[in-house]
Design a protein around this motif. Sequence first.
Motif, PDB file in Angstrom:
ATOM      1  N   MET A 158       0.831  -1.202   0.000  1.00  0.00           N
ATOM      2  CA  MET A 158       0.000   0.000   0.000  1.00  0.00           C
ATOM      3  C   MET A 158       0.873   1.263   0.000  1.00  0.00           C
ATOM      4  SD  MET A 158      -2.933   1.342  -0.205  1.00  0.00           S
ATOM      5  CE  MET A 158      -4.190   0.191   0.221  1.00  0.00           C
ATOM      6  N   GLU A 159       1.963   1.244   0.762  1.00  0.00           N
ATOM      7  CA  GLU A 159       2.878   2.395   0.781  1.00  0.00           C
ATOM      8  C   GLU A 159       3.534   2.602  -0.581  1.00  0.00           C
ATOM      9  OE1 GLU A 159       4.370   2.298   5.403  1.00  0.00           O
ATOM     10  OE2 GLU A 159       5.418   1.056   3.922  1.00  0.00           O
ATOM     11  N   VAL A 160       3.932   1.514  -1.197  1.00  0.00           N
ATOM     12  CA  VAL A 160       4.550   1.616  -2.519  1.00  0.00           C
ATOM     13  C   VAL A 160       3.546   2.156  -3.528  1.00  0.00           C
ATOM     14  CG1 VAL A 160       5.553   0.282  -4.422  1.00  0.00           C
ATOM     15  CG2 VAL A 160       6.233  -0.205  -2.069  1.00  0.00           C
ATOM     16  N   LEU A 161       2.308   1.694  -3.441  1.00  0.00           N
ATOM     17  CA  LEU A 161       1.272   2.151  -4.359  1.00  0.00           C
ATOM     18  C   LEU A 161       1.012   3.647  -4.196  1.00  0.00           C
ATOM     19  CD1 LEU A 161      -0.865   1.389  -6.490  1.00  0.00           C
ATOM     20  CD2 LEU A 161      -2.422   0.921  -4.609  1.00  0.00           C
ATOM     21  N   VAL A 162       0.828   4.106  -2.972  1.00  0.00           N
ATOM     22  CA  VAL A 162       0.498   5.512  -2.735  1.00  0.00           C
ATOM     23  C   VAL A 162       1.706   6.411  -2.963  1.00  0.00           C
ATOM     24  CG1 VAL A 162      -0.242   7.173  -0.986  1.00  0.00           C
ATOM     25  CG2 VAL A 162      -1.399   4.974  -1.174  1.00  0.00           C
ATOM     26  N   LEU A 163       2.823   6.110  -2.295  1.00  0.00           N
ATOM     27  CA  LEU A 163       4.005   6.972  -2.424  1.00  0.00           C
ATOM     28  C   LEU A 163       4.599   6.913  -3.830  1.00  0.00           C
ATOM     29  CD1 LEU A 163       5.736   6.293   1.008  1.00  0.00           C
ATOM     30  CD2 LEU A 163       4.413   8.306   0.331  1.00  0.00           C
ATOM     31  N   GLY A 164       4.592   5.733  -4.405  1.00  0.00           N
ATOM     32  CA  GLY A 164       5.129   5.589  -5.762  1.00  0.00           C
ATOM     33  C   GLY A 164       4.308   6.339  -6.784  1.00  0.00           C
ATOM     34  N   THR A 165       2.994   6.300  -6.640  1.00  0.00           N
ATOM     35  CA  THR A 165       2.130   7.021  -7.573  1.00  0.00           C
ATOM     36  C   THR A 165       2.324   8.528  -7.452  1.00  0.00           C
ATOM     37  OG1 THR A 165       0.508   5.240  -7.472  1.00  0.00           O
ATOM     38  CG2 THR A 165      -0.247   7.342  -8.328  1.00  0.00           C
ATOM     39  N   LEU A 166       2.450   8.995  -6.229  1.00  0.00           N
ATOM     40  CA  LEU A 166       2.596  10.434  -6.019  1.00  0.00           C
ATOM     41  C   LEU A 166       3.988  10.957  -6.372  1.00  0.00           C
ATOM     42  CD1 LEU A 166       0.674  10.837  -2.647  1.00  0.00           C
ATOM     43  CD2 LEU A 166      -0.115  11.451  -4.935  1.00  0.00           C
ATOM     44  N   PHE A 167       5.035  10.212  -5.980  1.00  0.00           N
ATOM     45  CA  PHE A 167       6.394  10.740  -6.085  1.00  0.00           C
ATOM     46  C   PHE A 167       7.342   9.909  -6.934  1.00  0.00           C
ATOM     47  CE2 PHE A 167       4.749  11.854  -1.799  1.00  0.00           C
ATOM     48  CZ  PHE A 167       4.584  13.209  -2.028  1.00  0.00           C
ATOM     49  N   GLY A 168       6.891   8.793  -7.472  1.00  0.00           N
ATOM     50  CA  GLY A 168       7.778   7.918  -8.228  1.00  0.00           C
ATOM     51  C   GLY A 168       8.400   8.558  -9.440  1.00  0.00           C
ATOM     52  N   TRP A 169       7.686   9.430 -10.082  1.00  0.00           N
ATOM     53  CA  TRP A 169       8.193  10.079 -11.290  1.00  0.00           C
ATOM     54  C   TRP A 169       9.361  11.001 -10.993  1.00  0.00           C
ATOM     55  CZ3 TRP A 169       7.882  15.390 -11.369  1.00  0.00           C
ATOM     56  CH2 TRP A 169       7.033  15.975 -10.416  1.00  0.00           C
ATOM     57  N   MET A 170       9.534  11.413  -9.731  1.00  0.00           N
ATOM     58  CA  MET A 170      10.614  12.346  -9.387  1.00  0.00           C
ATOM     59  C   MET A 170      11.929  11.641  -9.064  1.00  0.00           C
ATOM     60  SD  MET A 170       8.729  15.283  -7.115  1.00  0.00           S
ATOM     61  CE  MET A 170       8.661  14.328  -5.640  1.00  0.00           C
ATOM     62  N   VAL A 171      11.881  10.339  -8.797  1.00  0.00           N
ATOM     63  CA  VAL A 171      13.052   9.656  -8.252  1.00  0.00           C
ATOM     64  C   VAL A 171      13.902   9.001  -9.328  1.00  0.00           C
ATOM     65  CG1 VAL A 171      13.820   7.961  -6.571  1.00  0.00           C
ATOM     66  CG2 VAL A 171      11.777   9.297  -6.118  1.00  0.00           C
ATOM     67  N   GLY A 172      13.304   8.162 -10.140  1.00  0.00           N
ATOM     68  CA  GLY A 172      14.092   7.471 -11.149  1.00  0.00           C
ATOM     69  C   GLY A 172      13.230   6.540 -11.971  1.00  0.00           C
ATOM     70  N   ILE A 173      13.803   6.016 -13.031  1.00  0.00           N
ATOM     71  CA  ILE A 173      13.045   5.206 -13.983  1.00  0.00           C
ATOM     72  C   ILE A 173      12.497   3.932 -13.352  1.00  0.00           C
ATOM     73  CG2 ILE A 173      15.061   3.975 -14.897  1.00  0.00           C
ATOM     74  CD1 ILE A 173      12.159   5.246 -17.028  1.00  0.00           C
ATOM     75  N   GLY A 174      13.207   3.332 -12.432  1.00  0.00           N
ATOM     76  CA  GLY A 174      12.733   2.098 -11.799  1.00  0.00           C
ATOM     77  C   GLY A 174      11.456   2.280 -11.014  1.00  0.00           C
ATOM     78  N   TYR A 175      11.242   3.487 -10.526  1.00  0.00           N
ATOM     79  CA  TYR A 175      10.054   3.765  -9.733  1.00  0.00           C
ATOM     80  C   TYR A 175       8.812   3.969 -10.600  1.00  0.00           C
ATOM     81  CZ  TYR A 175      13.254   4.235  -5.845  1.00  0.00           C
ATOM     82  OH  TYR A 175      14.205   3.992  -4.898  1.00  0.00           O
ATOM     83  N   PHE A 176       8.967   3.980 -11.904  1.00  0.00           N
ATOM     84  CA  PHE A 176       7.823   4.090 -12.807  1.00  0.00           C
ATOM     85  C   PHE A 176       7.012   2.794 -12.850  1.00  0.00           C
ATOM     86  CE2 PHE A 176       7.908   7.969 -15.517  1.00  0.00           C
ATOM     87  CZ  PHE A 176       8.901   8.632 -14.829  1.00  0.00           C
ATOM     88  N   ALA A 177       7.532   1.722 -12.285  1.00  0.00           N
ATOM     89  CA  ALA A 177       6.825   0.439 -12.303  1.00  0.00           C
ATOM     90  C   ALA A 177       5.455   0.529 -11.653  1.00  0.00           C
ATOM     91  CB  ALA A 177       7.668  -0.631 -11.615  1.00  0.00           C
TER      92      ALA A 177
END
Length: 146
Positions: free
Chosen positions: A31-50
């Motif tokens: 759930m944390e990966v889903l929420v935080l990744g959706t909100l901020f994943g685009w700012m960190v790196g290409i791997g977080y786009f998953a």
Amino acid sequence: MNKNERKLILLSVLLWLASLPCEVFPGYIGMEVLVLGTLFGWMVGIGYFAVYANPVYAVLLVQGWFGRGGKAVRVSLLAVMWGLALLTFTLDKIIVSEAPTYVSAAYGAGLYLWFAALAVATVASIRGWRQTDSRLPEQTVCRIRK
């Protein structure tokens, strides 16, 4: 859509839901990966786009459940979904605090459940288009009058 396809879609949703409370990476549940990744994943790196494979997964399930979209649309959605999901394996370290502090990427049960959900959705989608392609249009008989 027949009952078997709906069962596969339901199984996929159950696997996806089961992945949410499980650890995906060290210190992060699904759930944390889903929420935080959706909100901020685009700012960190290409791997977080998953994490963006999840909306594509949802569209694929809705189309499969209601029988919408043709083979080309489903193939395109599957390609985008798997292309995004496999970006997970480009991560060699995970951010664990805003300092930033990193740990090496290790995969938990949540990640494996998530990939299982995507795989079951893929099987359901392939079964759906194979059955629609196997139905032949009704043949019309032409009678020639002499």
